[in-house]
Design a protein around this motif. Structure first.
Motif, PDB file in Angstrom:
ATOM      1  N   UNK A   1      -0.754  11.067   9.277  1.00 49.91           N
ATOM      2  CA  UNK A   1      -1.218  10.177  10.353  1.00 49.91           C
ATOM      3  C   UNK A   1      -0.473   8.851  10.361  1.00 49.91           C
ATOM      4  N   UNK A   2       0.028   8.476   9.215  1.00 45.51           N
ATOM      5  CA  UNK A   2       0.745   7.190   9.113  1.00 45.51           C
ATOM      6  C   UNK A   2       2.236   7.337   9.442  1.00 45.51           C
ATOM      7  N   UNK A   3       2.718   8.577   9.380  1.00 50.19           N
ATOM      8  CA  UNK A   3       4.157   8.799   9.528  1.00 50.19           C
ATOM      9  C   UNK A   3       4.601   8.667  10.990  1.00 50.19           C
TER      10      UNK A   3
ATOM     11  N   UNK B   1       0.804  -1.212   0.000  1.00 48.20           N
ATOM     12  CA  UNK B   1       0.000   0.000   0.000  1.00 48.20           C
ATOM     13  C   UNK B   1       0.843   1.271   0.000  1.00 48.20           C
ATOM     14  N   UNK B   2       2.150   1.158   0.203  1.00 43.48           N
ATOM     15  CA  UNK B   2       2.981   2.361   0.102  1.00 43.48           C
ATOM     16  C   UNK B   2       3.624   2.489  -1.258  1.00 43.48           C
TER      17      UNK B   2
ATOM     18  N   UNK C   1       7.715  -6.012   6.773  1.00 40.74           N
ATOM     19  CA  UNK C   1       7.239  -4.986   7.705  1.00 40.74           C
ATOM     20  C   UNK C   1       6.546  -5.543   8.929  1.00 40.74           C
ATOM     21  N   UNK C   2       6.243  -6.834   8.941  1.00 40.38           N
ATOM     22  CA  UNK C   2       5.481  -7.380  10.061  1.00 40.38           C
ATOM     23  C   UNK C   2       5.705  -8.890  10.208  1.00 40.38           C
TER      24      UNK C   2
ATOM     25  N   UNK D   1      -0.242   2.732  13.178  1.00 40.22           N
ATOM     26  CA  UNK D   1      -1.521   2.013  13.087  1.00 40.22           C
ATOM     27  C   UNK D   1      -1.426   0.744  12.268  1.00 40.22           C
ATOM     28  N   UNK D   2      -0.260   0.502  11.670  1.00 38.97           N
ATOM     29  CA  UNK D   2      -0.115  -0.735  10.893  1.00 38.97           C
ATOM     30  C   UNK D   2       0.910  -1.666  11.536  1.00 38.97           C
ATOM     31  N   UNK D   3       2.120  -1.159  11.726  1.00 40.27           N
ATOM     32  CA  UNK D   3       3.142  -2.040  12.303  1.00 40.27           C
ATOM     33  C   UNK D   3       3.996  -1.360  13.373  1.00 40.27           C
ATOM     34  N   UNK D   4       3.646  -0.129  13.775  1.00 45.68           N
ATOM     35  CA  UNK D   4       4.503   0.577  14.744  1.00 45.68           C
ATOM     36  C   UNK D   4       4.551  -0.149  16.095  1.00 45.68           C
ATOM     37  N   UNK D   5       3.470  -0.842  16.429  1.00 51.67           N
ATOM     38  CA  UNK D   5       3.451  -1.570  17.705  1.00 51.67           C
ATOM     39  C   UNK D   5       4.434  -2.733  17.710  1.00 51.67           C
TER      40      UNK D   5
END
Ligand code: SAM
Length: 318
Positions: free
Chosen positions: A200-202, A26-27, A120-121, A163-167
């Protein structure tokens, strides 16, 4: 020598050998897909000629990328051709890893030194959400195969998105305790139109670093071909944890690279849509090609500040 107007020596080429890809990240994918017609893509022979002349002019490192370089047929043959060029010190490849398990040994045999794998995950569901494909297991198998084949160092690129993989940053960092992979957390960059990028994604690098430090103390370390990454090791770690602050801290002053798009256009800077068409010069002999490269280098901008690229990463070569 290839030296630009700001005294930067160009020693590194990133060559996108195809715009095709077996993922739809998606990026990177943006709006509807239109592939370049095959006849517009540089042939392996043309890439070889270009690299040979570039090495003669002082280029020492070449990275093959895409699109997904491993979807292009016969890529091991290209690697064999390039690996035979005297003076080329470092030949590497960036891949999403989906096809790596079957190809790692052959690529190593052909003369590839090392790979960067994008991942990424660790969560299969998130992997599917980010890439559009159910492929996490295949990528992990690809990384294992690269390690077994001796494609070292194996670097793993992680684009961090809120919100996607920062956690997952601490967990990913902990992976380097047991596995000799060299993680590089990369800030999400606004490259290309119609991608998921947004404020918001950054996630700024400082925050990524704080999250990674939850895994343990980050001690400065080194890894071959470190480039713009700042590299650390967790105590007792087999691999390293690196950070690339593409947005917060640009490294233009030390930029030593040019990108070549699949259709043979020099891209002076990832962030600039200005390009130089090398194709006509490829048929005109080595001296003409060398002159074209020298001319192109003089157009490299001083810095990426203020530039907003519209072309998608997939079509540029990330
Ligand atoms: N298909 C290969 C792969 O997946 O590694 C090579 C091409 S891909 C465009 C190269 C790298 O660019 C990947 O690591 C990807 O995560 C990164 N990338 C793509 N778009 C990005 C963006 N907007 N910001 C940061 N990295 C990006």
């Amino acid at each position: 020598m290839l030296v630009d107007l700001f005294g930067r020596r160009i020693t590194y080429l990133r060559i996108s050998i195809t715009d095709r890809c077996n993922l739809r990240c998606l990026y990177c994918s943006g709006r509807p897909f239109e592939w370049l017609a095959p006849e517009r893509i540089l042939s392996y022979e043309e890439i070889y000629r270009l690299v040979k002349v570039a090495v003669h002019l002082g280029v020492e490192r070449v990275r093959l990328t895409g699109g997904e370089p491993l979807v292009r047929r016969g890529v091991a043959g290209l690697i064999r051709m390039l690996a035979g060029i005297p003076g080329l010190r470092d030949l590497s490849l960036t891949t999403n890893g989906l096809l790596l398990a079957n190809l790692a040994q052959e690529l190593r045999g052909a003369g590839l030194r090392r790979v960067n794998v994008s991942l990424d995950t660790f969560d299969p569901e998130k992997f599917r959400r980010i890439t559009g494909v159910d492929g996490l297991e295949r990528v992990l198998a690809g990384i294992e195969a690269a390690l077994s084949a001796g494609l070292t160092p194996v670097k793993v690129n992680v684009v961090v998105m809120r919100g996607l993989n920062d956690e997952e940053v601490p967990e990913l960092a902990r992976w380097t305790l047991s596995t000799p992979v060299h993680l590089r957390f990369i800030e999400f960059m606004p490259v290309g139109e119609g991608t998921e990028w947004g404020p918001d994604r950054f996630v700024p690098l400082e925050e990524i670093r704080e999250r990674a430090a939850e895994a343990g103390e980050l001690r400065p370390a080194e890894v071959e071909g470190g480039g713009p990454a700042r590299v650390f090791r967790l105590p007792g770690g087999k691999g390293t944890v690196g950070f690339i602050a593409a947005m917060s801290r640009h490294f233009c002053r030390h930029c030593n690279r040019l990108r070549i798009t699949p259709e043979g256009r020099i891209r002076y800077c990832l962030f600039s849509d200005r390009e130089f068409d090398l194709r006509p010069h490829l048929a005109r002999g080595e001296e003409a090609l060398a002159e074209a490269l020298r001319q192109a280098v003089r157009r490299k901008p001083a810095s990426r500040l203020g530039l907003e690229p519209r072309r998608l990463m997939r079509t540029i070569g990330g």
